[in-house]
Design a protein around this motif. Sequence first.
Motif, mmCIF file in Angstrom:
data_model
loop_
_atom_site.group_PDB
_atom_site.id
_atom_site.type_symbol
_atom_site.label_atom_id
_atom_site.label_comp_id
_atom_site.label_asym_id
_atom_site.label_seq_id
_atom_site.Cartn_x
_atom_site.Cartn_y
_atom_site.Cartn_z
ATOM 1 N N VAL A 1 34.141 -24.213 -66.056
ATOM 2 C CA VAL A 1 33.962 -25.386 -65.195
ATOM 3 C C VAL A 1 32.837 -25.067 -64.214
ATOM 4 O O VAL A 1 32.878 -24.032 -63.540
ATOM 5 N N GLY A 2 31.829 -25.937 -64.151
ATOM 6 C CA GLY A 2 30.734 -25.773 -63.199
ATOM 7 C C GLY A 2 30.688 -26.958 -62.254
ATOM 8 O O GLY A 2 30.982 -28.090 -62.650
ATOM 9 N N CYS A 3 30.344 -26.704 -61.005
ATOM 10 C CA CYS A 3 30.375 -27.756 -59.988
ATOM 11 C C CYS A 3 29.026 -27.875 -59.275
ATOM 12 O O CYS A 3 28.353 -26.876 -59.007
ATOM 13 N N ILE A 4 28.670 -29.110 -58.971
ATOM 14 C CA ILE A 4 27.425 -29.392 -58.267
ATOM 15 C C ILE A 4 27.498 -28.870 -56.837
ATOM 16 O O ILE A 4 28.590 -28.769 -56.253
ATOM 17 N N HIS B 1 46.824 -23.780 -61.976
ATOM 18 C CA HIS B 1 45.375 -23.620 -62.070
ATOM 19 C C HIS B 1 44.966 -22.354 -61.345
ATOM 20 O O HIS B 1 45.609 -21.946 -60.375
ATOM 21 N N GLU B 2 43.886 -21.747 -61.831
ATOM 22 C CA GLU B 2 43.356 -20.532 -61.215
ATOM 23 C C GLU B 2 42.279 -20.843 -60.180
ATOM 24 O O GLU B 2 42.160 -20.170 -59.164
ATOM 25 N N LEU B 3 41.456 -21.860 -60.470
ATOM 26 C CA LEU B 3 40.345 -22.198 -59.576
ATOM 27 C C LEU B 3 40.887 -22.898 -58.331
ATOM 28 O O LEU B 3 41.558 -23.929 -58.421
ATOM 29 N N SER C 1 33.818 -24.919 -54.800
ATOM 30 C CA SER C 1 32.744 -24.014 -54.361
ATOM 31 C C SER C 1 32.922 -22.595 -54.902
ATOM 32 O O SER C 1 32.003 -21.777 -54.827
ATOM 33 N N ASP C 2 34.103 -22.287 -55.459
ATOM 34 C CA ASP C 2 34.311 -20.990 -56.104
ATOM 35 C C ASP C 2 33.857 -20.991 -57.559
ATOM 36 O O ASP C 2 33.786 -19.941 -58.190
ATOM 37 N N ALA C 3 33.575 -22.176 -58.111
ATOM 38 C CA ALA C 3 33.146 -22.294 -59.508
ATOM 39 C C ALA C 3 31.651 -21.993 -59.616
ATOM 40 O O ALA C 3 30.910 -22.072 -58.632
#
Length: 297
Positions: free
Chosen positions: A63-66, A93-95, A99-101
């Motif tokens: 999973v990537g975040c803007i 969930h782990e995330l 902002s941690d992704a």
Amino acid sequence: AKIIFDTDIGNDVDDLLALGLLHALQSRGACELLGITITRCDELAGPFVNAVNAFYGRPALPVGCIRGTPEKDRSKFLPLVEQKDGDQFRFPHELKRSSDAPDSLKLLRRMLAAQPDGSVSLVQVGYFSNFAALLDTPPDDISPLKGIDLVKQKVKLLSVMAGAFQTIEANNHYCEFNVVKDIPAAQKLARDWPTPIVWSGYEIGIALPYPAVSIERDFAYAPHHPSPEAYIAYNPPPHERPTWDLTSALYAVLPDRGYFGLSAPGSVSVEDDGFTRFKPKAGGRDLERVRVAVRDQ
């Protein structure tokens, strides 16, 4: 089909239904979901997608975040990721925070670089921010190619839910949400994207409402399922939400099933107010879905 799913999840619940569709199709062997990138800047968006992936048995899916200015409005359903039953998360969930992704652009480059040439279908059902910015990424330790060349080499299709190509509720100049949220990015992608694009306009999802009876019955195999719980949190049945994002996901995986009619080739341009215009053009790159075929079961 190898699929990368790019979403503004949190704004509307059809993003979640589309992600669930892709997971279900992967479980049937119809596609491989490589990862998900997110264009809604919201600390709960990444964790929510991670929870959905874990629900479907794929907790390690990337999973990537803007990165950017957080959205001002609070999502109606992303807070479900914080719901607890006793001292356990209802949807593990782990995330913990978006902002941690990984940054979405780094993840996109990594996923594309790892795949065979011409093998990846991209599904964009949110803002244009990630994929437009991808085109401008410079060579790096992931790939010696610029973003636009990496896309040209690895991507076979971009399936986009965006725009409006028919009159919407007597409005001949309907400016659709996904475009309006980042007009410069939409203009850039429409102008510069180097592979075929199929556009699913606002009018397509409107023509295919999601059955309320499905929300009520089809997810009861799990005591808690993210799709109906989010749907109800967003807008309770018997409301039937349009299937905007599901159409682009379905087409990307099963383009040859005849679910949708396609226009002749042409080009889509995005005007300064976000209005999308399709012009037929011989040899054009874009295809617009101008007909919807509702198939008998």
